[in-house]
Write a protein that holds these residues in place. Sequence first.
Motif, PDB file in Angstrom:
ATOM      1  N   TYR A 105       0.853  -1.199   0.000  1.00 22.36           N
ATOM      2  CA  TYR A 105       0.000   0.000   0.000  1.00 22.36           C
ATOM      3  C   TYR A 105       0.883   1.241   0.000  1.00 22.36           C
ATOM      4  O   TYR A 105       1.930   1.285   0.657  1.00 22.36           O
ATOM      5  N   TRP A 106       0.452   2.252  -0.752  1.00 26.93           N
ATOM      6  CA  TRP A 106       1.172   3.530  -0.776  1.00 26.93           C
ATOM      7  C   TRP A 106       0.185   4.637  -1.135  1.00 26.93           C
ATOM      8  O   TRP A 106      -0.906   4.393  -1.653  1.00 26.93           O
ATOM      9  N   THR A 107       0.574   5.849  -0.837  1.00 30.96           N
ATOM     10  CA  THR A 107      -0.185   7.026  -1.238  1.00 30.96           C
ATOM     11  C   THR A 107       0.623   7.794  -2.275  1.00 30.96           C
ATOM     12  O   THR A 107       1.818   7.531  -2.467  1.00 30.96           O
ATOM     13  N   ARG A 108      -0.007   8.750  -2.920  1.00 28.29           N
ATOM     14  CA  ARG A 108       0.683   9.521  -3.954  1.00 28.29           C
ATOM     15  C   ARG A 108       1.906  10.230  -3.392  1.00 28.29           C
ATOM     16  O   ARG A 108       2.963  10.283  -4.023  1.00 28.29           O
ATOM     17  N   SER A 109       1.799  10.742  -2.190  1.00 26.69           N
ATOM     18  CA  SER A 109       2.905  11.491  -1.586  1.00 26.69           C
ATOM     19  C   SER A 109       3.905  10.583  -0.869  1.00 26.69           C
ATOM     20  O   SER A 109       4.928  11.061  -0.378  1.00 26.69           O
TER      21      SER A 109
END
Length: 473
Positions: free
Chosen positions: A385-389
């Motif tokens: 899992y990751w976010t854009r930032s």
Amino acid sequence: MQRFIGRKRELRVLSETLGSVTAAIGSARPGRCILMRGRRRVGKSSLVEEFIRRSGAPSVFFTAAGGSAEDELEELLDAVTTSTLPERDLFAEEAPQQWNAAFRLLAQILPDDRPSVVVIDEVPYLMDRVDAFEGMLQRAWDRLLSRKPVLLLLIGSDLSMMEALNDYDRPFHQRGREMILGPLNPSDLAEMLGLEPADAFDAALITGGLPLICSEWPQGASMWDFLSTSLSNPISALLVSAERSLAAEFPPQAMGREVLKAIGTGERTFTNIARAAGGIAHTTLTRATELLTAKRVVAAELPLSTRPSKERRYRVADPYLRFWLAFLGPHMAEIERMRGDLTLARIREQWTAWRGRAVEPLVRDSLARLLPDQGLPTAPAIGAYWTRSNDIEIDLVGADREPVARQLLFLGSIKWLEKAPFDSHDLAALHKHRAALTGEPVPLVVVSRSGVTCTGPQAVYGPGELLSAWQAS
């Protein structure tokens, strides 16, 4: 002769299939067919050669070379006339001029009273160069070859084309059983090279488990000794295998090759890949990434969670090609002028950071093979899992499905450092990221190269436990 390592399951499948051909002698259709696919240089041909050697069955091994239909037919003629089939001289006498006639005569000279093996390697070349090849193959199999006690092995490196050969709307649909050949796994490498578990994973990241490269790794040698020797030899398999594979799949002018280079040097997002590839147009990049993912050269991944996301990231799927693109391909000029020492110094400087990310897919594959274990359930999907930032990154996410899960089964962290165990600070960060993703008390799992110095994770894995996942295969 070099000892043949690994492939026990595949050799067993081939042997059992040939045994079923033998058992069916006298029936209407004793013939069997296997469609074998795998990346280039993964050892498909050597596996089949070893199987034929062990079986002792009369055989013919024909490899297409990407020439014209006429040239390929001549190569088939030569392969049959130099084979171990008992009636091979008849093929030379008649010298068929058409593919239909060649298949017909081949079926005629196959033994009736004992099993034989017919191998057609690099089938995608024939699918591409010979008009109506699939239809001719289907008719020959249905009317002639399957009525003989023969094991027909159709082999190909273009994964998408080999998959298409068995599609429901194609002539050869359901005529053959599919076999997918992957690289040598970490357990094979530990046995073959005499390495400890952690070192075997390093070897997997460098060689990709490709037998030709692994055969140049001296028994018990360290990774750095192997790299030093390989980088001082401009024709070592470590240096030349990637270029040969790329040349076979992507012509020099193909934009897919430029995009692959951008991804291989570490760019993961669509925007950054476009910039690194020279600012190519959106539509051009879309076509290139679709080609690369269709060929299974690149993996396109989305964050795994209960919420949909468009934050797609790309990575080179094959570990060896990923290593080559990052460290070797861009610096071939200095290696060729015998300054591999500069390349080696660069690898030493960047190795720890590069390995930390490169090992993640291999860890996930290992866990998928291990579970259920240590109280963790089987996970139909294991991702990240990751976010854009990138303010939140979770290395391990186990879920009931992907990319949008109904239920998260576990979350975890990978710390693959040689002298830094997973500690309480790492655990606190994992707790923080779990809280940002879900309010549920999802179990936590830790994978560490150097052990764990804190309590709290439900499950802990090191290199030895991960290696055991592959030993069962």
